[in-house]
Design an enzyme around this catalytic site. Structure first.
Site, PDB file in Angstrom:
ATOM      1  CG  HIS A  70       7.233  11.136  -2.939  1.00 21.88           C
ATOM      2  ND1 HIS A  70       7.572  10.359  -2.092  1.00 21.88           N
ATOM      3  CD2 HIS A  70       6.312  12.239  -1.972  1.00 21.88           C
ATOM      4  CE1 HIS A  70       7.201  10.802  -0.628  1.00 21.88           C
ATOM      5  NE2 HIS A  70       6.125  11.694  -0.612  1.00 21.88           N
ATOM      6  CG  PHE A  95      -0.986   5.815   0.040  1.00 21.89           C
ATOM      7  CD1 PHE A  95      -0.419   4.429   0.589  1.00 21.89           C
ATOM      8  CD2 PHE A  95      -1.611   6.279   0.774  1.00 21.89           C
ATOM      9  CE1 PHE A  95      -1.185   3.649   1.098  1.00 21.89           C
ATOM     10  CE2 PHE A  95      -2.427   4.762   2.346  1.00 21.89           C
ATOM     11  CZ  PHE A  95      -1.870   4.611   2.367  1.00 21.89           C
ATOM     12  CB  CYS A  96       5.683   7.483  -3.088  1.00 15.49           C
ATOM     13  SG  CYS A  96       7.018   6.688  -2.759  1.00 15.49           S
ATOM     14  CB  ALA A  97       1.241  10.727  -1.617  1.00 14.30           C
ATOM     15  CB  CYS A 136       5.936   5.170  -0.405  1.00 15.73           C
ATOM     16  SG  CYS A 136       6.997   5.172  -1.482  1.00 15.73           S
TER      17      CYS A 136
END
Length: 462
Positions: free
Chosen positions: A117, A363-365, A460
């Site tokens: 992100h 995971f901020c994805a 994340c």
């Protein structure tokens, strides 16, 4: 190569089942342990700590000289060109937001849906071309070529600046992106390239000049220097033309209201007293890793990463998630899920019952994890194990044994689910006796009793 000494390497942690074990940290992709040499370097400089660029005292002179020397250490570590600027930031997210702030007004941005992100969200006030998850590195080149060609046709002879943003290595799968090749595609269309090197920098040499990329961003807390510093390195022209990222002292040459004469970069974007100790720690880590990353560290990590995947392949029902062919180069990060078992439960039990830290969530994805797991996945979350300096073959064997045992027998403790997370119920583990230990104990108890836990993927961290 001799093992890098890490702070807390022999730290023991309590278990819910009683007793203690030596902690095993397999969450390097989020935050790596502090290198002992980095901590010692910070401790050594602390007696000389003083204001940077703002004082006449001798400690101020020492810190001012070292602050600028730190830039040269970062420059060497990234393989930057002599005229590239080095701006100290808080972390990779801060660096990429700074770059987004400095883009020319007419700049178009091209990026893949695979990004963290931090490299997905800062560009949204521009014209953004979102490219899908590629099937292979060759497909990534084709997608970028087609997107840039389409934009060039639409613009005709006009058109403004263009920037391609990409990860050096995926924070989800660990796969290494073909940075130099993608930068070559960008260059053919007059576009610049920015690399989120947060996951690549701790594991592979960086070579900005050799890759012909324009900007690189990375974080100290993933580079064994968790002191709150990161860096943006790259061409100064866009940065010098942009208004300051923060307005304040140190970013100006002259203030004669209402007129302000802003300094060029890097000072232009470093207003306020700098995080000198963080910058010094980051530079120390860069110097510490500069030679090993070009010798034994890469080979050692590749061997351990291959062992990790072999051990995981033996566990029934476990799937390792990847974008591309299993033979494609990757850093020591593996994301996986186990059929019929909630990822959050496995992560909680690994920690509470075995002292092993992994990461669970998205995971901020989020777009990439959704793509990898597919629509029918039970909880939309996966597990991630990531390694780095200090991890041994025995560590990987211990992790694989604990995970296989949990998959086969289930947890030995009870857990309650609050939202999408799992916590031990009860959790008898005492908090460490720190200088503010009583306050920490009280707040931890309050959080466990009252606070709702964050949904999956919210925390994340890389």
């Amino acid at each position: 190569m001799r093992k890098m000494a890490l702070v807390g390497d022999r730290q023991w942690v309590p278990l819910v089942t009683g007793g203690e074990v030596r902690r095993l940290d397999l969450d390097y992709a989020a935050t790596a342990p502090c290198a002992l040499q980095v901590r010692d370097a910070v401790d050594e400089i602390l007696p000389w700590y003083g204001s940077v660029h703002r004082g006449d005292g001798f400690p101020s002179a020492v810190c001012t000289e070292l602050q600028e020397a730190c830039r040269e250490s970062v420059r060497a570590f990234t393989g930057a060109r002599p005229d590239d600027t080095v701006i100290f930031t808080r972390n990779t997210t801060d660096s990429l937001n700074l770059l987004a702030h400095a883009l020319p007004e007419d700049c178009e941005v091209f990026g893949f849906a695979t990004e963290h992100h931090a490299n997905l969200l800062p560009w949204d006030r521009r014209t953004v071309h979102r490219l899908p998850v590629p099937d292979s590195p060759a497909h990534a080149l084709e997608l970028l070529d087609a997107a840039l060609a389409s934009a060039a046709r639409a613009a005709g002879r006009g058109g403004g600046a263009r920037l391609v943003t990409l990860a050096g290595a995926s924070n989800v799968t660990g796969e290494v992106w073909p940075v130099a090749e993608l930068a070559g595609v960008a260059r053919r269309f007059g576009a610049r390239t920015a690399v989120d090197a947060a996951q690549l920098a701790p594991h592979r040499p960086l070579d900005m000049a050799g890759w012909d990329v324009d900007y690189v961003a990375f974080s100290g807390h993933k580079l064994y220097a968790p002191y709150g510093a990161g860096a943006l390195v790259g061409r100064p022209d866009w940065l010098d033309a942009a208004p300051p990222y923060l307005a304040g002292g140190g970013a100006t040459r002259q203030v004669d209201l209402p007129a302000v004469d802003w300094a060029p970069s890097p000072q232009r974007h470093e207003a306020g007293s700098p995080n000198f100790l963080g910058n010094y720690a980051l530079a120390t880590a860069c110097e510490l890793l500069h030679a090993p990353l070009r010798s034994g560290l890469v080979v050692q990590e590749q061997r351990l990463a291959a062992l990790l995947e072999r051990e995981l392949a033996r566990i029934p029902g476990l799937t390792v998630h990847r974008m591309w062919d299993a033979r494609h180069p990757k850093v020591g990060t593996v994301t996986f899920s186990v059929r019929g078992v909630a990822s959050g439960l496995l992560s909680a039990a690994l920690s509470a019952e075995h002292g092993i830290a992994v990461r669970t969530g998205r995971f901020c994805a989020h777009p990439l994890v959704k793509h990898l797991l597919g629509e029918g996945h039970a909880d939309g979350a996966a597990l991630r194990a990531s390694i780095g300096a200090g991890i041994t073959e025995q560590d990987i064997s211990d992790f694989a044994w604990a995970l296989a045992r949990l998959v086969e027998r289930g947890p030995a403790w009870s857990y309650r689910r609050d939202g999408a997370r799992f916590v031990p119920d009860p959790d008898p583990r005492p908090m460490p006796a720190l200088s503010h230990g009583a306050r920490v104990q009280l707040r931890a108890a309050e959080r466990r009793a009252e606070a709702p836990l964050a949904p999956v993927g919210a925390a994340c961290g890389g």
